[in-house]
Design an enzyme around this catalytic site. Structure first.
Site, short mmCIF file in Angstrom:
data_model
loop_
_atom_site.label_atom_id
_atom_site.label_comp_id
_atom_site.label_asym_id
_atom_site.label_seq_id
_atom_site.Cartn_x
_atom_site.Cartn_y
_atom_site.Cartn_z
N ASP A 80 -5.09 15.64 38.24
CA ASP A 80 -6.10 15.64 37.19
C ASP A 80 -5.37 15.45 35.86
OD1 ASP A 80 -8.44 15.74 35.77
OD2 ASP A 80 -9.20 17.55 36.72
C1 BGC Z 1 -11.47 16.22 34.59
C2 BGC Z 1 -11.61 15.23 35.71
C3 BGC Z 1 -11.73 13.84 35.13
C4 BGC Z 1 -10.50 13.56 34.29
C5 BGC Z 1 -10.48 12.16 33.71
C6 BGC Z 1 -10.37 15.85 33.62
O1 BGC Z 1 -10.37 16.66 32.49
O2 BGC Z 1 -11.21 17.51 35.15
O3 BGC Z 1 -12.72 15.56 36.49
O4 BGC Z 1 -11.87 12.91 36.15
O5 BGC Z 1 -10.49 14.49 33.23
O6 BGC Z 1 -11.39 12.01 32.71
#
Ligand code: BGC
Length: 746
Positions: free
Chosen positions: A280
């Site tokens: 993530d």
């Molecule tokens: C979130 C993810 C997301 C990623 C990209 C993160 O902060 O937890 O779910 O896909 O950002 O935007």
């Protein structure tokens, strides 16, 4: 209860037939990957493992692409920019490996469907598949080929802002909806230019976050991890989700980005997953504040050992992997394995053959088909929670309606969280829909009363009350603004924000029937408001077409058929509250509520069972609950046998009849409970469901198959076991109401 004679299985609760995803190393794809790997420098390999956010055609970005130092870009949206970056990657970088462009397309790109929690309330996987397909068609036109969805975190905590993005509290329902979304995003052929690679996230147990606070720690025993949090991810592997994303949280002290057990032992070795695993956003560097890496280098080391293939916005791999390989701390074999997964994804997406996106003159957004499907999805996502004196649907005798409340005409808020690319000017609000579609039928007096959900200024209330006084019925659109749910939007109190409850009470005092319509990103604690209102529709955030959907339901053109995908608490202090709870040694009985206890009562006078003095033991509304404008009767529960062997299926059936005067759809739910086992088991667990449409007076027999696997659980020794003994089965309209029978497993 009667026994079925040799019944045929019409409905299988098995989500998908499983297929091994382990790649065959000799396949032509793998041969091509090997050929690439043999020619790539270590620096180029590490480049593939790097994902950064878009910076347009800046020198920094074009330089990285040209040097082969980046494998994927997220959040780049302009098709010409994407094509140019792709051209540089393919034509000017030494290896010519195409980039893959990703974006969070969670519940729509331009045409926004209900938030995933709302989609789950439809209990109709086709709704989810349609939403994902439309999202793929729209988003892929810009060159995006990878979405970070579906989010398949089971969660039992409505305080958590990301509950909006989840499909609720139940592993089976989440699995079914998640698989449907994967199918929709990926389509029939991943290499088609209109397919998006799906991303099953967040692996794992993110929804167990302590106190519902985002990014928080989780403590999950292995049996619960396996029984509750992992099943949707296993189903995603079986549905061939092209990618996985790790979660931010630690599980029992080990953050997912450093969790070898999760990412290697379970995902790769047990489940044979051969897709790609991305971190993530910054999850690798966050190993430092987690307190398990002293610096970015150690964070890179731990993530590489844990099998994280791609570093999203972390710079840990680009800054440190090379040195870690040179020192022998990370093997080049581990790097090759990660790059292999990345290249395999790019081959499967057809990017080597077809790296570019054709820029269209007219963007394929808001097609008639998309809007019609979004409209239908929004109808199916609404749950009717109360309907005193059948105030809904509004009949012809209603001549004037007052349309009140902060969500009555809030085009951006009805879209909900996670829709970066949405255009609120395309939303049709409830007010607009009623004025447009039902103007012939009723006169509309619109006064919001409060300008936004958190508005505490009581000035507008008098005008809203005046509107109510002139109307036959009040339609009060309450809820939460979109910004109050989603990532990092956790709430410790989950009541209607602002002065909305005061406004409701003032409207009620007019003596006019009040219909409360809640548009929110989570279950709210609306016990008091439900008591005040005559009817309650829970609409979640319904997306672009929320307005027409609600208008159709209110005026009876459509009939509510949603059921709650998550338990609604009376008070936030009941959280976590979920239907699949354990019975405890002292299940609640003889409930004395706080106001019933006589002053001076002796400690021993009110019993000793498991409940809250100020909330009792029941939720406000149970999982699976939802009313209709018609009524259904369940009868004639039948089992193929009352005793089965451990390798046998059990077939169960019942008859459902529409006993009302309207056509309606009913979600028929199957639950089982293991009455005595070596571990205390949930009182019941959802094992199947189907949504059927019945005409007035019509009956249908609904059959389910219960497989041995569905009766199994993960025991204390981390083994999946089916233990002999007594079980109970229910078929019914919710987790709280159904026909029941016992059977035993020999
Ligand atoms: C979130 C993810 C997301 C990623 C990209 C993160 O902060 O937890 O779910 O896909 O950002 O935007």
């Amino acid at each position: 209860m009667k026994l079925l004679n040799g019944s045929i299985l019409l409905f299988s609760a098995c989500i998908l037939c499983t297929c091994s995803l382990r790649n065959d190393n000799s396949s032509s794809e793998e041969k091509k990957i090997n050929a690439f790997l043999s020619r790539m420098t270590l620096e180029e390999k590490i480049g593939q493992m790097n994902q950064l956010t878009g910076m347009g055609l800046s020198n920094d970005m074009t330089g990285l692409v040209r040097a082969g130092k980046i494998g994927s870009i997220l959040n780049e949206l302009d098709v010409n920019t994407i094509n140019e970056l792709q051209r540089i990657a393919v034509e000017e970088s030494r290896m010519g490996i195409p980039l893959i462009f990703g974006r969070d397309i969670i519940h729509g790109f331009k045409t926004i469907f209900p938030i995933p929690l709302g989609q789950a309330a439809s209990w109709n996987p086709q709704v989810a598949e349609n939403g994902a397909r439309i999202a793929a068609l729209e988003a892929s036109s810009t060159g995006i080929r990878w979405t970070f969805a579906p989010m398949i975190d089971v969660t039992r905590d409505p305080r958590w802002g990301r509950v909006a993005e989840s499909c609720g509290e139940d592993p089976y329902l989440v699995s079914v909806m998640g698989v449907a979304m994967i199918k929709g995003f990926q389509g029939d052929d991943l290499s088609s230019p209109s397919s998006l690679a799906a991303c099953a996230k967040h692996f794992a147990a993110y929804g167990a976050t302590e106190s519902g606070k985002d990014y928080n720690t989780t403590w999950v025993p292995e049996s619960q991890l396996r029984d509750v949090f992992l099943p949707p991810f296993k189903a995603a592997v079986e549905a061939q989700a092209a990618t996985f994303m790790c979660s931010f949280n630690d599980i029992n002290g080990i953050p997912s980005a450093a969790n070898e057990y999760l990412n290697k032992n379970i995902l790769r070795d047990e489940w044979h997953y051969d897709g790609m695993l991305v971190s993530d956003w910054g999850a690798i560097d966050q190993l430092i504040p987690h307190g398990i890496a002293a610096d970015l280098k150690e964070a890179a080391l731990k993530a590489a050992h844990a099998g994280i293939d791609m570093d999203m916005m972390g710079y840990a791999y680009t800054n440190h992997l090379e040195a870690l390989v040179q020192s022998g701390a990370v093997s080049e074999k581990a790097i090759d394995e990660a790059v292999r997964n990345i290249l395999r994804l790019k081959f499967r997406m057809g990017l080597f053959d077809n790296p570019y996106t054709t820029a269209l003159d007219t963007a394929p957004y808001y097609s008639e088909d998309a809007l019609q499907k979004a409209h239908h999805a929004a109808i199916e996502s609404v749950v009717l929670l109360k309907n005193k004196n059948n105030v809904l649907p509004l009949l012809d005798k209603i001549k004037t309606v007052a349309v009140v409340g902060p969500l009555s005409d809030a085009p951006a808020d009805q879209l909900g969280t996670w829709c970066f690319d949405a255009e609120p000017q395309h939303s049709i609000t409830p007010l607009a829909a009623i004025q447009h579609e039902y103007a012939q039928q009723v006169k509309v007096i619109a006064k919001k009363g409060l300008t936004y959900s958190r508005d505490k200024n009581p000035q507008g209330i008098a005008q809203a009350v005046a509107a109510a006084q002139q109307a036959d019925v009040v339609l009060f659109f309450a809820g939460e603004e979109a910004v109050l749910s989603g990532e990092a939007r956790s709430r410790a109190s989950i009541h209607l924000p602002g002065a909305q409850t005061d406004l409701l009470k003032a409207l009620k005092k007019t003596g006019k029937p009040v219909v409360l319509i809640v548009m929110a990103g989570r279950p709210l604690t609306i016990q008091e408001e439900v008591a005040e209102a005559d009817a309650v529709l829970y609409a979640f955030h319904g997306g672009t077409m929320a307005g027409p959907a609600l208008a159709d339901l209110i005026f009876g053109k459509a009939v509510p058929s949603g059921k709650l995908p998550i338990t609604f608490p009376r008070l936030v202090g009941q959280v976590p509250i979920y239907y699949a709870h354990k019975n405890t040694g002292r299940p609640a009985s003889n409930i004395d509520l706080i106001d019933d206890i006589p002053v001076g009562a002796a400690q021993t006078s009110i019993g000793f069972t498991s409940y809250h003095l100020d909330a009792g033991d029941s939720p406000l509304f149970p999982f699976g609950f939802g009313l209709s404008y018609t009524t259904f009767e369940y009868s004639d529960l039948q089992l193929s046998s009352t005793t089965i062997n451990k390798n046998e299926n059990l077939s169960v059936a019942c008859t459902v009849k529409n006993t009302g005067s309207r056509e309606g759809a009913e979600v028929v739910q199957l639950y089982t409970g293991d009455l005595v086992a070596s571990l205390a088991r949930p009182v019941k667990e959802l094992k199947g469901f189907t949504k059927i449409i019945l005409q007035p007076g019509e009956s249908k027999e609904v059959r389910f198959t219960i497989t041995p696997e569905q009766l199994s659980f993960w025991n204390h020794d981390n083994q999946l076991v089916l233990e002999s003994g007594d079980f109970r089965v229910w078929i019914g309209e919710s987790s709280a109401k159904g026909l029941e029978a016992n059977f035993s497993v020999k």
